[in-house]
Design a protein around this motif. Structure first.
Motif, PDB file in Angstrom:
ATOM      1  N   LYS A  67      62.085  33.964  17.776  1.00  0.00           N
ATOM      2  CA  LYS A  67      61.068  32.782  18.016  1.00  0.00           C
ATOM      3  C   LYS A  67      59.613  33.151  18.160  1.00  0.00           C
ATOM      4  O   LYS A  67      59.235  34.172  18.557  1.00  0.00           O
ATOM      5  CB  LYS A  67      61.477  31.794  19.191  1.00  0.00           C
ATOM      6  N   PRO A  68      58.600  32.253  18.060  1.00  0.00           N
ATOM      7  CA  PRO A  68      57.272  32.532  17.953  1.00  0.00           C
ATOM      8  C   PRO A  68      56.898  33.462  19.172  1.00  0.00           C
ATOM      9  O   PRO A  68      56.153  34.630  19.250  1.00  0.00           O
ATOM     10  CB  PRO A  68      56.566  31.446  17.799  1.00  0.00           C
ATOM     11  N   MET A  69      57.436  32.998  20.333  1.00  0.00           N
ATOM     12  CA  MET A  69      56.856  33.481  21.683  1.00  0.00           C
ATOM     13  C   MET A  69      57.439  35.025  21.796  1.00  0.00           C
ATOM     14  O   MET A  69      56.669  35.857  22.294  1.00  0.00           O
ATOM     15  CB  MET A  69      57.326  32.556  22.733  1.00  0.00           C
ATOM     16  N   MET A 128      49.368  34.412  21.722  1.00  0.00           N
ATOM     17  CA  MET A 128      50.450  33.849  22.663  1.00  0.00           C
ATOM     18  C   MET A 128      49.865  32.725  23.648  1.00  0.00           C
ATOM     19  O   MET A 128      50.757  31.810  23.729  1.00  0.00           O
ATOM     20  CB  MET A 128      50.619  35.268  23.607  1.00  0.00           C
ATOM     21  N   ASP A 131      50.332  30.036  21.189  1.00  0.00           N
ATOM     22  CA  ASP A 131      51.692  29.380  21.080  1.00  0.00           C
ATOM     23  C   ASP A 131      52.020  28.723  22.240  1.00  0.00           C
ATOM     24  O   ASP A 131      52.677  27.594  21.958  1.00  0.00           O
ATOM     25  CB  ASP A 131      52.515  30.948  21.149  1.00  0.00           C
ATOM     26  N   ARG A 132      51.850  29.027  23.544  1.00  0.00           N
ATOM     27  CA  ARG A 132      51.987  28.223  24.575  1.00  0.00           C
ATOM     28  C   ARG A 132      51.195  26.911  24.480  1.00  0.00           C
ATOM     29  O   ARG A 132      51.784  25.683  24.829  1.00  0.00           O
ATOM     30  CB  ARG A 132      51.710  28.908  25.782  1.00  0.00           C
ATOM     31  N   ALA A 135      53.257  24.698  21.833  1.00  0.00           N
ATOM     32  CA  ALA A 135      54.447  24.496  22.327  1.00  0.00           C
ATOM     33  C   ALA A 135      54.538  23.283  23.426  1.00  0.00           C
ATOM     34  O   ALA A 135      55.416  22.289  23.650  1.00  0.00           O
ATOM     35  CB  ALA A 135      55.224  25.692  23.163  1.00  0.00           C
ATOM     36  N   TYR A 142      55.212  22.195  16.604  1.00  0.00           N
ATOM     37  CA  TYR A 142      55.664  23.751  16.901  1.00  0.00           C
ATOM     38  C   TYR A 142      56.353  24.490  15.895  1.00  0.00           C
ATOM     39  O   TYR A 142      55.709  25.510  15.527  1.00  0.00           O
ATOM     40  CB  TYR A 142      56.594  23.828  18.347  1.00  0.00           C
ATOM     41  N   LEU A 146      53.995  27.045  13.630  1.00  0.00           N
ATOM     42  CA  LEU A 146      54.157  28.535  13.958  1.00  0.00           C
ATOM     43  C   LEU A 146      55.425  29.131  13.354  1.00  0.00           C
ATOM     44  O   LEU A 146      56.392  29.140  13.604  1.00  0.00           O
ATOM     45  CB  LEU A 146      54.251  28.672  15.464  1.00  0.00           C
ATOM     46  N   ILE A 151      53.053  33.659  12.186  1.00  0.00           N
ATOM     47  CA  ILE A 151      52.869  34.656  13.142  1.00  0.00           C
ATOM     48  C   ILE A 151      52.665  35.918  12.655  1.00  0.00           C
ATOM     49  O   ILE A 151      51.762  36.685  13.253  1.00  0.00           O
ATOM     50  CB  ILE A 151      54.638  34.754  13.758  1.00  0.00           C
TER      51      ILE A 151
END
Length: 326
Positions: A67-69, A128, A131-132, A135, A142, A146, A151
């Motif tokens: 996943k992206p994170m 990052m 990303d947050r 999300a 999301y 992403l 990414i």
């Protein structure tokens, strides 16, 4: 040679250099403690290697973590491995065997790698934070925003930007003429530590170094601050305390890593340039040495402890490996 008095020993080393060779002295002022200092550094380096390798292997192997994170985290993990491996082995060679000689080419290559990884990590931390932000502030989009393609582009942009920022430093160091005194009071080569050994003016190096930090890393910090400002606003608008807690828990690991990355970096940067003699040199160098090993050691621990999915995946992998042996 080690039986000579310290001043004569230094003169001998200064006059016995091969052309194009520098001497790294470790932590100046704490030479007699090098062996003892090396023990925690060696332990932290081993923990950093094992922790980051386990984390990277876990993310690559486990499909549910693609996943992206976690993909951004794997890039950060790889950068941590490169940063510590670029600096710590030579540092330990100085502490253990007093092997401080390093060629001009190897020294400038180390400067390039250390600063390249630093700027790349800063770019990854911005990705990052984005990303947050998506999300929490825009969760319905999301998956569409992403994608894996986005990414990889963000990570590639962090690498390309870092390369473009560091390439001029590489050229600025090569153009300098270096004096007979080639002793670097440090445990590894860094930009200003090498530039200050030049016989010619280093004004361009100083101005460029300061400009790059303020306009790249400074902008990164502002972008991260804006992202978390928007995140906090969205979190405080959630209806229940449980929902707010859950939303913030997804950001806690990233916030810890941001503080761990930027706080010592900015402290070292500004005190090194503006602290004058108010802070002893050995404190500067010791902090710079800790910077390349402590964050790489703690990052896997922070994510392993705070992230339930990673923790459970590592435990299940260890249980599976233990069952295979039995």
């Amino acid at each position: 040679m080690d039986l000579l008095p310290a001043p004569l020993l230094l003169i001998f080393r200064l006059t016995s250099f091969r052309p194009g060779t520098f001497l790294l002295v470790g932590i100046p002022g704490l030479e007699k403690f090098h062996l003892w200092i090396s023990l925690p550094f060696f332990s932290m380096y081993i923990f950093a290697l094992l922790g980051n390798l386990v984390l990277l292997f876990t993310i690559v192997r486990e499909q549910s973590l693609h996943k992206p994170m976690y993909l951004f985290l794997s890039a950060l993990t790889l950068a941590d491995l490169l940063l510590s491996t670029t600096t710590v082995p030579r540092m330990l060679a100085i502490f253990w065997f007093r092997v401080g000689d390093i060629s001009l080419g190897a020294c400038i290559a180390q400067v390039f790698l250390v600063h390249f990884i630093f700027f790349a990590e800063s770019g990854i931390l911005v990705a990052m934070a984005f990303d947050r932000y998506v999300a929490i502030c825009n969760p319905l989009r999301y998956v569409t925003l992403l994608t894996h393609s986005v990414i990889w582009r963000l990570e590639l942009a962090a690498v390309v930007r870092s390369f473009c920022l560091i390439l001029p430093i590489f050229q600025l160091l090569l153009r300098l003429s270096y004096c007979r005194n080639r002793v670097i009071p440090h445990s590894y080569c860094e930009h200003m530590g090498v530039a200050r050994l030049a016989c010619t003016s280093i004004k361009v190096n100083v101005v460029y170094g300061l400009t790059v930090i303020l306009l790249s890393v400074g902008v990164d910090v502002v972008l991260i601050a804006v992202s978390y400002g928007l995140i906090l606003r969205a979190v405080f608008q959630l209806p229940s305390a449980g929902a707010r807690r859950k939303a913030m828990s997804t950001c806690s690991s990233h916030l810890c890593i941001i503080l761990l990355f930027y706080t010592p970096a900015f402290f070292s940067f500004f005190t090194h340039r503006f602290g004058g003699h108010s802070i002893p040199r050995h404190v500067h160098i010791l902090l710079a040495c800790l910077y390349v090993v402590v964050p790489p050691m703690l990052n896997p621990i922070i994510y392993g402890v705070n992230n339930k999915q990673i923790r459970e995946t590592v435990i299940s992998m260890l249980s599976w490996m233990g069952g295979q042996r039995n």
